[in-house]
Design a protein around this motif. Structure first.
Motif, mmCIF file in Angstrom:
data_model
loop_
_atom_site.group_PDB
_atom_site.id
_atom_site.type_symbol
_atom_site.label_atom_id
_atom_site.label_comp_id
_atom_site.label_asym_id
_atom_site.label_seq_id
_atom_site.Cartn_x
_atom_site.Cartn_y
_atom_site.Cartn_z
ATOM 1 N N CYS A 10 -6.500 -2.672 0.741
ATOM 2 C CA CYS A 10 -5.797 -2.508 1.525
ATOM 3 C C CYS A 10 -5.917 -2.642 2.820
ATOM 4 O O CYS A 10 -7.441 -1.583 3.077
ATOM 5 C CB CYS A 10 -4.706 -0.692 1.653
ATOM 6 N N CYS A 19 -0.174 3.623 3.660
ATOM 7 C CA CYS A 19 0.370 3.468 4.676
ATOM 8 C C CYS A 19 1.123 2.007 4.448
ATOM 9 O O CYS A 19 1.704 1.720 5.999
ATOM 10 C CB CYS A 19 -0.795 2.359 5.650
ATOM 11 N N CYS A 24 1.097 -1.199 0.377
ATOM 12 C CA CYS A 24 -0.239 0.264 -0.255
ATOM 13 C C CYS A 24 1.000 0.784 0.098
ATOM 14 O O CYS A 24 2.020 1.379 0.416
ATOM 15 C CB CYS A 24 -1.155 0.106 0.782
ATOM 16 N N CYS A 36 -5.432 0.403 6.188
ATOM 17 C CA CYS A 36 -5.622 1.813 6.057
ATOM 18 C C CYS A 36 -6.956 1.833 6.001
ATOM 19 O O CYS A 36 -7.613 3.127 5.742
ATOM 20 C CB CYS A 36 -4.761 2.997 5.596
HETATM 21 ZN ZN ZN Z 1 -2.836 0.788 3.400
#
Ligand code: ZN
Length: 448
Positions: free
Chosen positions: A63, A45, A42, A66
């Protein structure tokens, strides 16, 4: 064509464009990047994602780490414009605060300003109730006048909500943005952003100065993802200032060793009185009371009776939610005055805010609480009882923070903190040792 406000949304941030027009000068990157055969990462994050666990029915990867900031999938693109520090100049001086710092606060404030000017990271270890926020004002004013972009962050939403109006008052001509999961304010490009640490995940090389309050609080402490978010949101030349009453020993050591990092210790509260020390008492009956197995009268009820007679409000800390009701009923059962009102409070309590407000207004004399009230609450004349203080929920940090609730007002600078346990734990010993250390340091300063 894009207007200035749309463009500024991308300054120092990596965000999805949404339905609005994407400015031409935006840098682009895929939100979820494929790295290896079944590995994805990701871009927001930096978490590694596996194809097995993060695949949507549509075949895209998303993801989950986050997701609270809005879902990102492998079909999304993040857009960024490098931070231009494009702010309207506020009339100077920007600082309108006219309060007076104590000599010690002033010393820390000067030390912080020097560190910020030298672009050195700074750690302020200031006891609970030392007036940390005001210490940052000089550095904030300097950085604002220098056209720096600044984030004042904390792990806790309630601290954000408390900070925001104080900063608005201190810097009335500076535009300040408040951002956290529960704030319904759309994002706007501002020179000073007050937000939770999680919100920093949206930013890339945006801030010249990041001030983090309560660095040791959940969920920031030991959270790799959020520490990374701070590093990523900061410019390469940026400065990080951390504020805490209970720094992890590792952090203090790191600051003591590094010549490019500055540490300031403020061991005295603003009213110059020492921190209340924990009184630790062993009681073998309390576990049975907590388990609801007995209603037998124990000696710490005498302490409570004394507080009630003196008209003091008090908090009773327990380790887990299940014990709240038990202890509340036990105390009510043994109190001779039936007019004394109290209630229970915990993190998931929908009336938590109202109950704490009612306690502050003296509608309640006591609250039975979990560690949720360890921080950020100030009540006059408060006394504290900690039951099962040897439970693992009461870490040294938590115990120091709890003790720090007591004696915060200059009109009532002392109070009792009674910890009842079956055995001494390492956490209890460390908490006592650290409070004693700070009080010794404080005493040296007073007698100097
Ligand atoms: Zn993420």
């Amino acid at each position: 064509m894009c207007d200035e406000q749309v463009i500024s949304n991308f300054y120092g941030r990596a965000v999805k464009a949404g339905p609005r027009v994407i400015p031409e000068k935006c840098q682009k990157q895929p939100a979820i990047v494929r790295l290896g055969k079944r590995k994805w990462r990701c871009a927001r994050c930096q978490s590694w994602l596996s194809e097995k666990e993060n695949k949507l029915p549509s075949g895209e990867i998303y993801c989950s780490n986050c997701i609270t900031l809005g879902r990102l999938t492998s079909a999304d693109t993040l857009y960024t414009i490098p931070e231009p520090n494009h702010f309207a100049q506020s009339p100077q001086p920007v600082l309108a605060w006219t309060g007076q710092l104590s000599n010690l606060q002033q010393k820390c404030s000067t030390q912080m300003l020097k560190a910020v000017q030298a672009e050195h990271d700074f750690l302020l270890w200031a006891v609970t109730g030392a007036g940390k926020t005001e210490i940052t004002f000089a550095s904030l004013a300097w950085a604002l006048e220098k056209q720096w972009r600044i984030a004042f962050v904390t792990p806790r939403i309630d601290v954000c909500n408390e900070l925001y109006p104080r900063l608005q008052q201190a810097f009335p001509t500076v535009s300040i943005l408040l951002q956290h999961g529960q704030a319904q304010i759309p994002y706007q490009y501002r020179q000073l952003t007050v937000c939770t640490v999680q919100q920093l995940l949206h930013f890339v090389k945006a801030f010249d100065l990041i001030i983090i309050d309560e660095v040791d609080a959940y969920p920031f402490v030991n959270n790799r993802l959020l520490h990374q978010a701070v590093r990523r949101a900061r410019k390469a030349t940026g400065v990080t200032c951390q504020l805490t009453a209970t720094p992890p020993a590792k952090l203090v050591r790191a600051f003591r060793r590094d010549a490019n990092k500055e540490l300031a210790i403020l061991p005295l509260r603003f009213h110059q009185q020492p921190l209340p020390q924990l009184t630790i008492k062993v009681c073998s009956t309390t576990p049975a009371i907590l388990a609801g197995q007995t209603q037998r009268y124990v000696w710490w009820m005498n302490t409570i009776a004394r507080w009630v007679q003196a008209g003091y409000p008090f908090l009773v800390f327990v380790a887990v939610v299940e014990q709240l009701e038990m202890i509340y009923r036990y105390i009510k059962h043994h109190l001779t005055t039936s007019s004394i009102r109290g209630t229970t409070v915990h993190a998931g309590d929908p009336f938590r805010v109202q109950k704490v407000a009612a306690f502050r207004n003296r509608e309640y004399t006591f609250l039975v609480t979990t560690t949720i009230l360890e921080r950020g609450v100030t009540f006059s004349n408060l006394q504290v009882l900690i039951l099962a203080a040897d439970a693992r929920h009461f870490t040294a940090t938590t115990l120091i923070q709890i003790a720090g609730r007591v004696g915060r007002k200059s009109a009532a600078p002392t109070g009792e903190v009674l910890a009842v346990c079956r055995q001494y734990t390492w956490a209890l010993k460390r908490a006592r040792r650290e409070i004693a250390f700070l009080n010794r340091q404080g005493k040296n300063l007073v007698t100097k």
